[in-house]
Design an enzyme around this catalytic site. Sequence first.
Site, short mmCIF file in Angstrom:
data_model
loop_
_atom_site.label_atom_id
_atom_site.label_comp_id
_atom_site.label_asym_id
_atom_site.label_seq_id
_atom_site.Cartn_x
_atom_site.Cartn_y
_atom_site.Cartn_z
N HIS A 90 -21.08 -24.81 -14.29
CA HIS A 90 -22.21 -25.62 -14.76
C HIS A 90 -21.80 -27.09 -14.90
O HIS A 90 -22.55 -27.99 -14.54
CB HIS A 90 -22.68 -25.14 -16.14
CG HIS A 90 -23.23 -23.75 -16.18
ND1 HIS A 90 -22.58 -22.70 -16.76
CD2 HIS A 90 -24.40 -23.26 -15.69
CE1 HIS A 90 -23.31 -21.62 -16.65
NE2 HIS A 90 -24.43 -21.91 -16.00
N GLN A 142 -30.94 -16.78 -5.22
CA GLN A 142 -31.84 -17.49 -6.13
C GLN A 142 -32.27 -18.84 -5.54
O GLN A 142 -33.43 -19.23 -5.62
CB GLN A 142 -31.14 -17.69 -7.48
CG GLN A 142 -31.88 -18.60 -8.44
CD GLN A 142 -31.27 -18.60 -9.83
OE1 GLN A 142 -31.62 -17.76 -10.64
NE2 GLN A 142 -30.38 -19.52 -10.11
O1 PAF Z 1 -29.22 -19.34 -12.69
C1 PAF Z 1 -29.61 -19.32 -13.86
O2 PAF Z 1 -28.85 -19.55 -14.81
C2 PAF Z 1 -31.06 -18.98 -14.15
O3 PAF Z 1 -31.54 -18.03 -13.28
C3 PAF Z 1 -31.97 -20.22 -14.19
C4 PAF Z 1 -32.05 -20.89 -12.83
C5 PAF Z 1 -31.45 -21.20 -15.22
C6 PAF Z 1 -33.39 -19.81 -14.58
O4 PAF Z 1 -33.40 -19.21 -15.83
#
Ligand code: PAF
Length: 280
Positions: A37, A153
Amino acid sequence: MRVINTIQDLKTCLSEARKAGKSIGLVPTMGALHEGHASLVRRSVRENDITVVSIFLNPTQFNDPKDLERYPRTLEADSRLLEQCGAQVAFAPSVKEIYPEPDTRHFSYPPTDSVMEGERRPGHFNGVCQIVSKLFMMVEPTRAYFGEKDFQQICVIRRMADDLGFRLEIVPCPVVREESGLAMSSRNTLLTADEKVLAANIYRVMKESLSKGLSVRETEAWVVNELNSIDGLEVEYYSIVDGDTLASVNDWNDAPHIVGCITVYCGATPIRLIDHIRYK
Ligand code: PAF
């Protein structure tokens, strides 16, 4: 760094920035932040005037309540990390703030959301689209940053953003790995030290498959067999797919980009880990 909990405060804070012509980077997260992150946040800070990091454990994307329950929650440590990375805003709303009423919207972008994780976690990508579309509407970012660790995703979010006409740039960011090769993930904190060693085999085996010279189907089978022969690992699926559409491929020449996507159960609990590798 400002910590904001309401949509109203967020909009007020960002409208001033927008009026001043500032660019806004959004990094959506569910908290339990790690170096992966941090790399997204640092990149957003470099590329935008203002970086908003959302910390919201989104209940609508968890099809398994136990998974939601044991998801790590580390808000204080998260805020410290975001400060260090130079984010200007942490948006940490309550569930009631985001979903004052149940979200009944339904998103469907096959095959991106119907294969692999979509098949095994019904409703998961619908929940992801619900929260990410809400965040896009609230923040109106210039750019939004997503880790390629969740490869599928990103493909689903791209389709959703095109479909709803969001005018923003989606920035995919490379997987950050431990020295062992294990892809960084919030779920790794649930692994014991021994399980982390086991889990490092996932990337090692996928990487080894790159040079085997096997056909697509043989490669899938080889990876599954190698990993399943290690005590404590159990592959749920290994699918080699078109890296843009996620449609399945039969031959290495079937698509310009080809990616192998894997989900493996690791250890006694067990913890479900996902990863991927690019073949071309
Ligand atoms: O990847 C994640 O942490 C989640 O799926 C996200 C994109 C923050 C959506 O809740």
